[in-house]
Scaffold this motif. Structure first.
Motif, PDB file in Angstrom:
ATOM      1  N   LEU A   9      -6.437  52.667   0.696  1.00 20.78           N
ATOM      2  CA  LEU A   9      -5.743  53.940   0.893  1.00 20.78           C
ATOM      3  C   LEU A   9      -4.194  53.677   0.469  1.00 20.78           C
ATOM      4  N   LEU A  10      -3.807  52.451   0.707  1.00 17.82           N
ATOM      5  CA  LEU A  10      -2.436  52.079   0.257  1.00 17.82           C
ATOM      6  C   LEU A  10      -2.072  52.326  -1.199  1.00 17.82           C
ATOM      7  N   LYS A  11      -3.344  51.690  -1.900  1.00 15.42           N
ATOM      8  CA  LYS A  11      -3.420  51.757  -3.245  1.00 15.42           C
ATOM      9  C   LYS A  11      -3.465  53.007  -3.966  1.00 15.42           C
ATOM     10  N   TYR A  12      -4.020  53.912  -3.088  1.00 20.26           N
ATOM     11  CA  TYR A  12      -4.242  55.328  -3.834  1.00 20.26           C
ATOM     12  C   TYR A  12      -2.842  55.827  -3.430  1.00 20.26           C
ATOM     13  N   ILE A  13      -2.276  55.759  -2.331  1.00 17.54           N
ATOM     14  CA  ILE A  13      -0.937  56.447  -2.106  1.00 17.54           C
ATOM     15  C   ILE A  13       0.037  56.139  -3.213  1.00 17.54           C
ATOM     16  N   TRP A  14       0.094  54.636  -3.497  1.00 16.10           N
ATOM     17  CA  TRP A  14       1.487  54.268  -4.054  1.00 16.10           C
ATOM     18  C   TRP A  14       0.958  54.208  -5.625  1.00 16.10           C
ATOM     19  N   GLY A  15      -0.197  54.414  -5.868  1.00 14.36           N
ATOM     20  CA  GLY A  15      -0.891  54.286  -7.449  1.00 14.36           C
ATOM     21  C   GLY A  15      -1.169  52.979  -7.556  1.00 14.36           C
ATOM     22  N   ALA A  16      -2.282  52.712  -8.404  1.00 16.65           N
ATOM     23  CA  ALA A  16      -2.568  51.315  -8.850  1.00 16.65           C
ATOM     24  C   ALA A  16      -1.701  50.935  -9.990  1.00 16.65           C
ATOM     25  N   LYS A  17      -1.278  49.720  -9.966  1.00 17.13           N
ATOM     26  CA  LYS A  17      -0.403  49.119 -11.013  1.00 17.13           C
ATOM     27  C   LYS A  17      -1.314  48.524 -12.089  1.00 17.13           C
ATOM     28  N   MET A  18      -0.933  49.285 -13.187  1.00 15.45           N
ATOM     29  CA  MET A  18      -1.758  48.736 -14.397  1.00 15.45           C
ATOM     30  C   MET A  18      -1.040  47.583 -15.296  1.00 15.45           C
ATOM     31  N   LEU A  19       0.152  47.490 -15.140  1.00 18.88           N
ATOM     32  CA  LEU A  19       0.878  46.382 -15.629  1.00 18.88           C
ATOM     33  C   LEU A  19       1.979  45.938 -14.709  1.00 18.88           C
ATOM     34  N   LYS A  20       2.066  44.509 -14.735  1.00 24.61           N
ATOM     35  CA  LYS A  20       2.750  43.563 -13.965  1.00 24.61           C
ATOM     36  C   LYS A  20       3.682  42.634 -14.833  1.00 24.61           C
ATOM     37  N   VAL A  21       4.925  42.913 -14.799  1.00 23.93           N
ATOM     38  CA  VAL A  21       5.919  42.218 -15.694  1.00 23.93           C
ATOM     39  C   VAL A  21       6.634  41.117 -14.540  1.00 23.93           C
ATOM     40  N   ARG A  22       6.541  39.817 -14.811  1.00 27.58           N
ATOM     41  CA  ARG A  22       7.180  39.122 -13.816  1.00 27.58           C
ATOM     42  C   ARG A  22       8.210  38.294 -14.292  1.00 27.58           C
ATOM     43  N   ARG A  23       9.366  38.192 -13.876  1.00 30.47           N
ATOM     44  CA  ARG A  23      10.524  37.303 -14.296  1.00 30.47           C
ATOM     45  C   ARG A  23      10.819  37.019 -15.755  1.00 30.47           C
ATOM     46  N   ILE A  24      10.615  37.808 -16.435  1.00 32.74           N
ATOM     47  CA  ILE A  24      10.610  37.730 -17.945  1.00 32.74           C
ATOM     48  C   ILE A  24      12.260  37.156 -18.218  1.00 32.74           C
ATOM     49  N   ASN A  25      12.250  35.999 -19.304  1.00 39.13           N
ATOM     50  CA  ASN A  25      13.552  35.743 -19.681  1.00 39.13           C
ATOM     51  C   ASN A  25      13.152  35.603 -21.196  1.00 39.13           C
ATOM     52  N   GLN A  26      14.497  36.048 -21.811  1.00 37.75           N
ATOM     53  CA  GLN A  26      14.416  35.826 -23.428  1.00 37.75           C
ATOM     54  C   GLN A  26      15.820  35.910 -23.889  1.00 37.75           C
ATOM     55  N   PHE A  27      15.829  34.990 -24.834  1.00 38.87           N
ATOM     56  CA  PHE A  27      17.021  34.703 -25.527  1.00 38.87           C
ATOM     57  C   PHE A  27      17.047  35.095 -27.131  1.00 38.87           C
ATOM     58  N   TYR A  28      18.089  35.187 -27.770  1.00 36.32           N
ATOM     59  CA  TYR A  28      18.205  35.168 -29.066  1.00 36.32           C
ATOM     60  C   TYR A  28      19.203  34.006 -29.496  1.00 36.32           C
ATOM     61  N   GLY A  29      18.751  32.888 -29.922  1.00 35.20           N
ATOM     62  CA  GLY A  29      19.659  31.726 -29.951  1.00 35.20           C
ATOM     63  C   GLY A  29      20.035  31.248 -28.564  1.00 35.20           C
ATOM     64  N   GLY A  30      21.269  31.190 -28.546  1.00 34.24           N
ATOM     65  CA  GLY A  30      21.913  31.009 -27.331  1.00 34.24           C
ATOM     66  C   GLY A  30      22.102  32.107 -26.284  1.00 34.24           C
ATOM     67  N   SER A  31      21.918  33.295 -26.596  1.00 31.37           N
ATOM     68  CA  SER A  31      22.373  34.420 -25.997  1.00 31.37           C
ATOM     69  C   SER A  31      21.192  34.738 -25.138  1.00 31.37           C
ATOM     70  N   HIS A  32      21.423  34.798 -23.621  1.00 35.09           N
ATOM     71  CA  HIS A  32      20.594  35.193 -22.763  1.00 35.09           C
ATOM     72  C   HIS A  32      20.313  36.699 -22.764  1.00 35.09           C
ATOM     73  N   ILE A  33      19.450  37.189 -23.147  1.00 37.72           N
ATOM     74  CA  ILE A  33      19.217  38.903 -23.313  1.00 37.72           C
ATOM     75  C   ILE A  33      18.377  39.323 -22.097  1.00 37.72           C
ATOM     76  N   LEU A  34      17.257  38.720 -21.827  1.00 35.54           N
ATOM     77  CA  LEU A  34      16.527  39.216 -20.690  1.00 35.54           C
ATOM     78  C   LEU A  34      16.654  38.395 -19.596  1.00 35.54           C
ATOM     79  N   ASN A  36      15.235  37.527 -15.816  1.00 35.79           N
ATOM     80  CA  ASN A  36      14.320  37.901 -14.800  1.00 35.79           C
ATOM     81  C   ASN A  36      13.901  39.084 -14.451  1.00 35.79           C
ATOM     82  N   ILE A  37      13.310  39.685 -15.654  1.00 34.16           N
ATOM     83  CA  ILE A  37      13.082  41.017 -15.458  1.00 34.16           C
ATOM     84  C   ILE A  37      11.540  41.141 -14.817  1.00 34.16           C
ATOM     85  N   ASP A  38      11.573  42.076 -13.856  1.00 35.81           N
ATOM     86  CA  ASP A  38      10.602  42.274 -12.991  1.00 35.81           C
ATOM     87  C   ASP A  38      10.301  43.476 -12.669  1.00 35.81           C
ATOM     88  N   PHE A  39       9.007  44.258 -13.189  1.00 36.67           N
ATOM     89  CA  PHE A  39       8.759  45.613 -12.526  1.00 36.67           C
ATOM     90  C   PHE A  39       7.188  45.535 -12.962  1.00 36.67           C
TER      91      PHE A  39
END
Ligand SMILES: Nc1ncnc2c1ncn2[C@@H]1O[C@H](COP(=O)(O)OP(=O)(O)OP(=O)(O)O)[C@@H](O)[C@H]1O
Ligand SMILES: [Mg+2]
Length: 247
Positions: A9-34, A36-39
């Protein structure tokens, strides 16, 4: 047993999650761009990702598509761990990406560009009719070279090519950028039709607030590589999301 029914029921109410992004970090060279992206993205809904210039929106999409390998964190799509998967595997899993600046093949015809979208599928699939219903101009211009179309028509072609893959998640990076208002209306209508079909989820990166608000079931706001706000599209005004985007 009761517990299981409650969960369903909870899954139905909140909608099933199709994609899970967890604590993504990204850099260009030494620049910290992303940072801990989480959604999560629910099935069959439009989620808009808002944020000012240079906050890392495109970098996030490229990381989700595997065009940039994530430095840390994980990406799961319909239960499949895609963290280390190359772009073609993500496409095969159902992720389609329309890059910023409508990256079509200028020397190929409209028909050939659309066929490129089919190449991720097996067998002799044909261009789905719904693409021409959404963007009739593409049918009229099938034999014209992509590079000879107007900017707005190229954006429609780029979206059409992504749809030819029959994706489960359509990712659009600023589809309204530099496009005339009449075509923005057509693209808005197309996104609405796709969302209403219930057959795909849409992640829409936008800086044009009104366009984003009119389509959003959910929203995410990025600031300097972090998600700083999220909520329901219906609450964007109440939550003063526009103020978060003001320069
Ligand atoms: N290839 C690259 N090498 C180094 N730095 C980059 C590269 N691409 C982007 N950047 C920098 O990374 C940051 C995030 O860029 P990104 O393109 O992800 O932002 P964005 O939110 O998509 O911006 P916009 O709204 O202008 O499209 C910016 O500071 C940008 O200058
Ligand atoms: Mg960008």
């Amino acid at each position: 047993m009761t517990c299981r029914i409650t969960l369903v029921l909870l899954k139905y109410i909140w909608g099933a999650k199709m994609l899970k992004v967890r604590r993504i970090n990204q850099f260009y060279g030494g620049s910290h761009i992303l940072r801990n992206i989480d959604f999560e993205l629910p099935e069959a809904k439009v989620t808009v990702l808002l944020g000012r210039n240079g906050v890392g929106k495109t970098t996030l999409l490229k990381t989700m598509m595997g065009l940039l390998p994530a430095k840390s964190g994980s990406i799961e799509f319909q239960g499949q761990n895609l963290t280390k998967a190359p772009p073609y595997e993500r496409a095969r899993a159902g992720l389609a990406y329309v890059p910023q600046g409508r990256d079509i093949f200028p020397r190929l015809t409209v028909a050939e560009n659309l066929q490129m979208g089919l190449s991720s599928q097996s067998g002799s699939a044909s261009i789905p009719e719904k693409i021409y219903e959404m963007f009739p101009v593409l049918r009229q211009m099938l034999s014209r070279r992509g590079g000879d179309l107007s900017g707005g028509q190229q954006q429609q072609l780029a979206i059409g090519r992504a749809l030819a893959m029959n994706p489960k998640l359509l990712i659009l990076d600023e589809p309204t950028e530099g496009i005339q208002p009449s075509i923005i209306k057509d693209i808005e209508k197309a996104i609405r039709v796709l969302a209403a079909s219930g057959q795909m989820a849409i992640l829409l990166v936008e800086q044009y607030y009104d366009f984003a608000q009119s389509l959003a079931d959910h929203y995410l706001v990025m600031e300097r590589g972090e998600i700083i706000a999220k909520g329901l599209g219906a609450d964007m005004e109440k939550n003063d999301v526009k103020a978060l985007l003001a320069v």
